[in-house]
Design a protein around this motif. Structure first.
Motif, PDB file in Angstrom:
ATOM      1  N   LYS A 176     -28.707  80.946  18.879  1.00 26.41           N
ATOM      2  CA  LYS A 176     -27.689  80.813  17.841  1.00 26.41           C
ATOM      3  C   LYS A 176     -26.333  80.468  18.442  1.00 26.41           C
ATOM      4  O   LYS A 176     -25.552  79.696  17.873  1.00 26.41           O
ATOM      5  CB  LYS A 176     -27.585  82.127  17.064  1.00 26.41           C
ATOM      6  CG  LYS A 176     -26.672  82.083  15.854  1.00 26.41           C
ATOM      7  CD  LYS A 176     -27.296  81.323  14.702  1.00 26.41           C
ATOM      8  CE  LYS A 176     -26.466  81.457  13.444  1.00 26.41           C
ATOM      9  NZ  LYS A 176     -27.066  80.752  12.292  1.00 26.41           N
ATOM     10  N   ARG A 177     -26.047  81.005  19.622  1.00 25.02           N
ATOM     11  CA  ARG A 177     -24.729  80.827  20.237  1.00 25.02           C
ATOM     12  C   ARG A 177     -24.603  79.486  20.945  1.00 25.02           C
ATOM     13  O   ARG A 177     -23.532  78.887  20.951  1.00 25.02           O
ATOM     14  CB  ARG A 177     -24.492  81.974  21.214  1.00 25.02           C
ATOM     15  CG  ARG A 177     -23.093  82.058  21.785  1.00 25.02           C
ATOM     16  CD  ARG A 177     -22.857  83.395  22.422  1.00 25.02           C
ATOM     17  NE  ARG A 177     -22.935  84.487  21.456  1.00 25.02           N
ATOM     18  CZ  ARG A 177     -22.995  85.768  21.766  1.00 25.02           C
ATOM     19  NH1 ARG A 177     -23.024  86.139  23.026  1.00 25.02           N
ATOM     20  NH2 ARG A 177     -23.055  86.693  20.826  1.00 25.02           N
ATOM     21  N   TYR A 178     -25.678  79.019  21.524  1.00 31.00           N
ATOM     22  CA  TYR A 178     -25.640  77.775  22.306  1.00 31.00           C
ATOM     23  C   TYR A 178     -26.513  76.715  21.634  1.00 31.00           C
ATOM     24  O   TYR A 178     -27.617  76.399  22.109  1.00 31.00           O
ATOM     25  CB  TYR A 178     -26.086  78.038  23.742  1.00 31.00           C
ATOM     26  CG  TYR A 178     -25.289  79.119  24.423  1.00 31.00           C
ATOM     27  CD1 TYR A 178     -23.945  78.920  24.748  1.00 31.00           C
ATOM     28  CD2 TYR A 178     -25.848  80.359  24.717  1.00 31.00           C
ATOM     29  CE1 TYR A 178     -23.194  79.912  25.360  1.00 31.00           C
ATOM     30  CE2 TYR A 178     -25.113  81.356  25.330  1.00 31.00           C
ATOM     31  CZ  TYR A 178     -23.784  81.131  25.648  1.00 31.00           C
ATOM     32  OH  TYR A 178     -23.037  82.118  26.248  1.00 31.00           O
TER      33      TYR A 178
END
Length: 279
Positions: A176-178
């Motif tokens: 989700k973050r990258y």
């Protein structure tokens, strides 16, 4: 064409940097230096030798009242294990408490990896249970430590587990973050707690922060959905991933969690066939 090649090169550098830096992002040894608080009176320093020749250092705080069992705690990635020991001991005085510094976290030797931390957790459990013969064993996991506690609970007999700000997996958080990074193929420490605990009959209690920017709410929710019959799921209002430990509510919830886990363990002892049916 030059623009395309430049973009590809920059993407490669970005992905390569993430791959190289991922251990430093997961294991914040820089934040877990010296403890901020003195260890409880009577603390016993422990030292274990691992199968691969490393030395891990921990603490044993014996119950100051008749013991209800042994709590094996696993701290967060930037939390000194001495402070984690003190945190639990200052709130629960009727259990024996064991917390070790993760390998690679001073004064423990070695390099932290997912598999090494998992192996160390089993070694800690086996050694302490053999030496102390507790009536019951509970695992307490905080943040990253919830991933280690989940693995231990899935691989050794425990009466219950407390998970504070847990996640379904670090892999899911990273995806989700990258965005756009092939996380599944690059990640070295996925900590897939959901795979360890899905369908397991080990009673869980879960405490969450209301505003958690480290472990997104959806990641905790996915884990909770996979758990079999949690005895407690509570969110502390106006708390973050870090400030949750300073909230007065957590003192009550730690006690309530232990009470609920013990009650469920007693129920299962009284009706062993029901416990086996859920495993």
């Amino acid at each position: 064409m030059n623009l395309i090649l430049s973009a590809v090169a920059l993407y490669g550098i970005y992905v390569g940097a993430l791959y190289i830096m991922q251990d430093k992002l997961v294991y914040r040894r820089d934040l877990a230096g010296e403890p901020n608080y003195p260890l409880p009176e009577g603390n016993e320093r422990l030292e274990l030798r691992t199968a691969d020749g490393e030395t891990i250092i921990g603490n044993l705080v014996r119950a100051r009242r008749p013991s209800r069992g042994l709590v094996i705690g696993f701290s967060g990635n930037g939390w000194n294990a001495d402070d984690c020991t003190t945190f639990i001991a200052n709130r629960l005085d009727d259990v024996d408490i064991v917390v070790f510094h993760f390998r690679g976290y001073s004064p423990s030797s070695g390099t932290p990896t997912e598999q090494a931390l998992f192996a160390d957790a089993l070694h800690i459990y086996d050694t302490m249970v053999k030496g102390m013969a507790p009536e019951r064993v509970y695992t307490f996991g905080f943040s990253l430590g919830s991933g280690v506690a989940a693995y231990l609970a899935a691989n050794r007999p425990v009466a219950g587990q407390l998970l504070v700000t847990p996640f379904d997996s670090i892999e899911a958080i990273a995806k989700k973050r990258y965005v756009g990074v092939p996380v599944r193929y690059l990640i070295k420490n996925p900590f897939r707690s959901i795979e360890h605990l899905r369908g397991k009959s080990v009673p869980p209690a879960v405490i969450l922060a209301s505003t958690d920017r480290i472990v997104p709410a959806e990641r905790s929710a996915q884990l909770i959905e996979s758990l079999v019959d949690p005895v407690l799921v509570e969110t502390i209002p106006d708390s973050t991933h870090v400030s949750i430990y300073d909230m007065v509510e957590i003192d009550h919830l730690l006690r309530q969690s232990l009470d609920s886990l013990e009650a469920r363990a007693l129920e299962r002892t009284a009706t062993p066939t029901a416990a086996l049916a859920g495993s």
